[in-house]
Write an enzyme that holds these catalytic residues in place. Structure first.
Site, PDB file in Angstrom:
ATOM      1  N   ARG A  28     -29.075  -4.024 -15.168  1.00  0.00           N
ATOM      2  CA  ARG A  28     -30.429  -3.621 -14.763  1.00  0.00           C
ATOM      3  C   ARG A  28     -31.247  -3.086 -15.939  1.00  0.00           C
ATOM      4  NH1 ARG A  28     -31.856  -2.857  -9.416  1.00  0.00           N
ATOM      5  NH2 ARG A  28     -30.514  -4.091  -8.063  1.00  0.00           N
ATOM      6  N   ARG A  32     -37.205  -0.560 -13.791  1.00  0.00           N
ATOM      7  CA  ARG A  32     -38.209   0.499 -13.569  1.00  0.00           C
ATOM      8  C   ARG A  32     -38.118   1.719 -14.472  1.00  0.00           C
ATOM      9  NH1 ARG A  32     -36.996   0.722  -7.379  1.00  0.00           N
ATOM     10  NH2 ARG A  32     -35.018   0.304  -8.399  1.00  0.00           N
ATOM     11  N   ARG A  41     -45.287  -4.794 -13.873  1.00  0.00           N
ATOM     12  CA  ARG A  41     -44.986  -4.976 -12.448  1.00  0.00           C
ATOM     13  C   ARG A  41     -46.243  -4.806 -11.595  1.00  0.00           C
ATOM     14  NH1 ARG A  41     -43.768  -5.557  -7.841  1.00  0.00           N
ATOM     15  NH2 ARG A  41     -42.018  -4.715  -6.660  1.00  0.00           N
ATOM     16  N   ASP A  78     -33.213 -11.966  -9.330  1.00  0.00           N
ATOM     17  CA  ASP A  78     -32.483 -11.129  -8.382  1.00  0.00           C
ATOM     18  C   ASP A  78     -31.442 -11.983  -7.672  1.00  0.00           C
ATOM     19  OD1 ASP A  78     -32.779  -8.223  -7.211  1.00  0.00           O
ATOM     20  OD2 ASP A  78     -32.199  -9.531  -5.551  1.00  0.00           O
ATOM     21  N   TYR A 154     -26.208  -8.733   2.635  1.00  0.00           N
ATOM     22  CA  TYR A 154     -27.668  -8.621   2.820  1.00  0.00           C
ATOM     23  C   TYR A 154     -28.180  -9.639   3.840  1.00  0.00           C
ATOM     24  CZ  TYR A 154     -27.754  -5.537  -1.241  1.00  0.00           C
ATOM     25  OH  TYR A 154     -27.543  -4.484  -2.101  1.00  0.00           O
TER      26      TYR A 154
HETATM   27  O1  CP3 Z   1     -30.025  -6.534 -14.804  1.00  0.00           O
HETATM   28  C1  CP3 Z   1     -31.207  -6.865 -14.996  1.00  0.00           C
HETATM   29  O2  CP3 Z   1     -32.013  -6.179 -15.619  1.00  0.00           O
HETATM   30  C2  CP3 Z   1     -31.652  -8.225 -14.517  1.00  0.00           C
HETATM   31  C3  CP3 Z   1     -32.325  -8.258 -13.264  1.00  0.00           C
HETATM   32  C4  CP3 Z   1     -31.610  -7.893 -11.965  1.00  0.00           C
HETATM   33  C5  CP3 Z   1     -32.327  -7.321 -10.866  1.00  0.00           C
HETATM   34  N1  CP3 Z   1     -31.464  -7.263  -9.813  1.00  0.00           N
HETATM   35  C6  CP3 Z   1     -33.728  -6.910 -10.901  1.00  0.00           C
HETATM   36  C7  CP3 Z   1     -34.262  -6.049  -9.835  1.00  0.00           C
HETATM   37  C8  CP3 Z   1     -30.295  -8.092 -11.560  1.00  0.00           C
HETATM   38  C9  CP3 Z   1     -29.105  -8.611 -12.355  1.00  0.00           C
HETATM   39  C10 CP3 Z   1     -30.224  -7.699 -10.187  1.00  0.00           C
HETATM   40  C11 CP3 Z   1     -28.988  -7.811  -9.389  1.00  0.00           C
HETATM   41  C12 CP3 Z   1     -28.963  -7.294  -8.024  1.00  0.00           C
HETATM   42  N2  CP3 Z   1     -29.978  -7.288  -7.097  1.00  0.00           N
HETATM   43  C13 CP3 Z   1     -27.794  -6.795  -7.406  1.00  0.00           C
HETATM   44  C14 CP3 Z   1     -26.410  -6.743  -8.014  1.00  0.00           C
HETATM   45  C15 CP3 Z   1     -26.276  -5.645  -8.990  1.00  0.00           C
HETATM   46  C16 CP3 Z   1     -26.544  -4.277  -8.421  1.00  0.00           C
HETATM   47  O3  CP3 Z   1     -27.470  -3.650  -8.890  1.00  0.00           O
HETATM   48  O4  CP3 Z   1     -25.794  -3.845  -7.546  1.00  0.00           O
HETATM   49  C17 CP3 Z   1     -28.158  -6.420  -6.100  1.00  0.00           C
HETATM   50  C18 CP3 Z   1     -27.233  -5.805  -5.051  1.00  0.00           C
HETATM   51  C19 CP3 Z   1     -29.538  -6.749  -5.917  1.00  0.00           C
HETATM   52  C20 CP3 Z   1     -30.346  -6.606  -4.676  1.00  0.00           C
HETATM   53  C21 CP3 Z   1     -31.520  -5.744  -4.877  1.00  0.00           C
HETATM   54  N3  CP3 Z   1     -32.618  -6.069  -5.652  1.00  0.00           N
HETATM   55  C22 CP3 Z   1     -31.763  -4.480  -4.295  1.00  0.00           C
HETATM   56  C23 CP3 Z   1     -30.787  -3.756  -3.385  1.00  0.00           C
HETATM   57  C24 CP3 Z   1     -33.004  -4.045  -4.752  1.00  0.00           C
HETATM   58  C25 CP3 Z   1     -33.748  -2.807  -4.329  1.00  0.00           C
HETATM   59  C26 CP3 Z   1     -33.170  -1.572  -4.866  1.00  0.00           C
HETATM   60  C27 CP3 Z   1     -33.476  -1.422  -6.323  1.00  0.00           C
HETATM   61  O5  CP3 Z   1     -32.533  -1.208  -7.098  1.00  0.00           O
HETATM   62  O6  CP3 Z   1     -34.646  -1.509  -6.671  1.00  0.00           O
HETATM   63  C28 CP3 Z   1     -33.514  -5.030  -5.625  1.00  0.00           C
HETATM   64  C29 CP3 Z   1     -34.800  -4.997  -6.353  1.00  0.00           C
HETATM   65  C30 CP3 Z   1     -34.774  -5.188  -7.821  1.00  0.00           C
HETATM   66  N4  CP3 Z   1     -34.020  -6.113  -8.487  1.00  0.00           N
HETATM   67  C31 CP3 Z   1     -35.576  -4.494  -8.769  1.00  0.00           C
HETATM   68  C32 CP3 Z   1     -35.259  -5.027 -10.033  1.00  0.00           C
HETATM   69  C33 CP3 Z   1     -35.862  -4.643 -11.354  1.00  0.00           C
HETATM   70  C34 CP3 Z   1     -36.607  -3.418  -8.444  1.00  0.00           C
HETATM   71  C35 CP3 Z   1     -37.798  -4.052  -7.812  1.00  0.00           C
HETATM   72  C36 CP3 Z   1     -39.112  -3.452  -8.235  1.00  0.00           C
HETATM   73  O7  CP3 Z   1     -39.438  -3.482  -9.418  1.00  0.00           O
HETATM   74  O8  CP3 Z   1     -39.793  -2.980  -7.344  1.00  0.00           O
END
Ligand code: CP3
Length: 345
Positions: A28, A32, A41, A78, A154
């Site tokens: 990640r 943010r 964003r 994602d 999910y």
């Molecule tokens: O790692 C990176 O920087 C690359 C991008 C990436 C994102 N999500 C961007 C993201 C990666 C590799 C993921 C993987 C992901 N997404 C997982 C597996 C890894 C983990 O973190 O457990 C999972 C379970 C998700 C599902 C997901 N996406 C959730 C539960 C959420 C909301 C909660 C949160 O952490 O924000 C997201 C949204 C998300 N994915 C954001 C980002 C940058 C935030 C969205 C925003 O900017 O509003």
């Protein structure tokens, strides 16, 4: 005469070669906690719109590389683009996380489309090309997908849940329908990863974020077996594909995962004992991890201590420094700098 190609340290580790200074990236890392991400964003509309906008997604992928000089860039996208490309409704509500139309019963699973729509995912493949062209040659470009179990949690619940109970109950009550869902996700994820490699990705990580809630028999059935099939299918098309597996929370199941899944390296979460990590896992395969994201958020002496303990345990073998899960949005930038200094010496 052509110059010898620049070595990518992370690919070196994935090939089993220990590096004197371990390469480092963060799960990640595009996100943010970065002011430049938050600014971009705001201009991008919805989160999925950002994932499907190649120029913007490429920019977000590169932001942490410019700021910190990490050894890998991870494609900005994602794991939930796969349900979306299988025709499900997927939304990200501000401050609430993902919302999908839940799969309520076996009939809903049977009605799923058979194959992913690669037209939906095409902008992601285009992003890979843009990042590749802009990335310093020593930096590894990582792609990824969610593992079937985690993506299924999910899809069944329609949202994140504290204990993944809806998917666990569904899998106990309707094992055949759940297996059908997992089969679709194996197909979808393998063809998605193959396309990522074809577009220029160097290596991929398979995120099984919720593997840790599965008892041993279910861990075998829903984590190990589907991931084995993805690895085999990807290598049918990309024989030398480098793959990192991250079954978060696997605990004592991690030995079996390491033995049975033909990944090149194993991602460790922050709960794992470091002696076990070294003696039971790293003895067999390169490892990646495992700083507690909350130690990084807290900073100070606790951060230094945590980094030092990981370096002391794991730098004797092939090792990639990372967090034990994604960086948290409230983490100060200066703590990331402190961590990098400590790792790189
Ligand atoms: O790692 C990176 O920087 C690359 C991008 C990436 C994102 N999500 C961007 C993201 C990666 C590799 C993921 C993987 C992901 N997404 C997982 C597996 C890894 C983990 O973190 O457990 C999972 C379970 C998700 C599902 C997901 N996406 C959730 C539960 C959420 C909301 C909660 C949160 O952490 O924000 C997201 C949204 C998300 N994915 C954001 C980002 C940058 C935030 C969205 C925003 O900017 O509003």
């Amino acid at each position: 005469m052509t110059e010898p190609p620049v070595q990518k340290s992370i690919l070196q580790v994935l090939g089993g070669h220990r590096q004197t200074v371990p390469p480092v990236w963060m799960m990640r890392q595009a996100g943010r906690y970065l002011p430049e991400y938050r600014a971009l964003r705001q201009t991008a509309g919805g989160f999925l719109d950002l994932c499907y906008s190649p120029k913007l997604a490429a920019e977000v992928t590169l932001q942490p590389i410019r700021r910190f000089g990490f050894d890998a860039a991870i494609l900005f996208s994602d794991i939930l683009v796969i349900p979306h490309a299988l025709g499900r409704d997927v939304r990200f509500e501000a401050g609430e996380g993902p919302r999908l139309e839940p799969l309520r019963d076996p009939a809903a699973v049977s009605a799923l489309r058979n194959e992913v729509d690669h037209d939906v995912l095409a902008p992601i493949y285009e992003t890979i090309g843009l990042v590749k062209a802009a990335l310093p040659p020593k930096v590894t470009l990582l792609g990824f997908c969610g593992a079937p179990w985690t993506v299924a949690t999910y899809m069944i619940a329609g949202q994140g849940t504290p204990d993944q109970a809806p998917a666990r109950i569904f899998a106990y009550r309707h094992p055949q329908a759940f297996a059908q869902l997992v089969d679709r996700l194996v197909e979808a994820s393998s063809s998605y990863l193959v396309r990522q490699f074809e577009a220029g990705i160097d290596a991929v990580q398979i995120f099984d974020t919720w593997a840790g809630v599965l008892p041993p028999a279910e861990f075998q059935q829903w984590c190990i077996a589907p991931t084995q099939r993805i690895v085999a299918k990807v290598r049918e098309r990309v024989p030398d594909a480098k793959i990192i597996g991250f079954p978060r929370g696997a605990g004592s199941n991690l030995s079996r995962y390491t033995d049975e899944v033909a990944v090149d390296a194993v991602g460790l979460d922050w709960m794992l004992d470091l002696t076990f990590a070294r003696d039971a896992i790293q003895r067999k395969k390169p490892v990646q991890g495992n700083l507690d994201p909350l130690a990084l958020l807290a900073g100070g002496a606790a951060l230094d201590r945590s980094v030092d303990a990981i370096l002391a345990a794991l730098t004797g073998g092939p090792f990639i420094f990372n967090l034990g899960h994604g960086i948290l949005p409230d983490t100060p930038i200066s703590h990331v700098e402190q961590m990098l200094k400590r790792v790189r010496g």
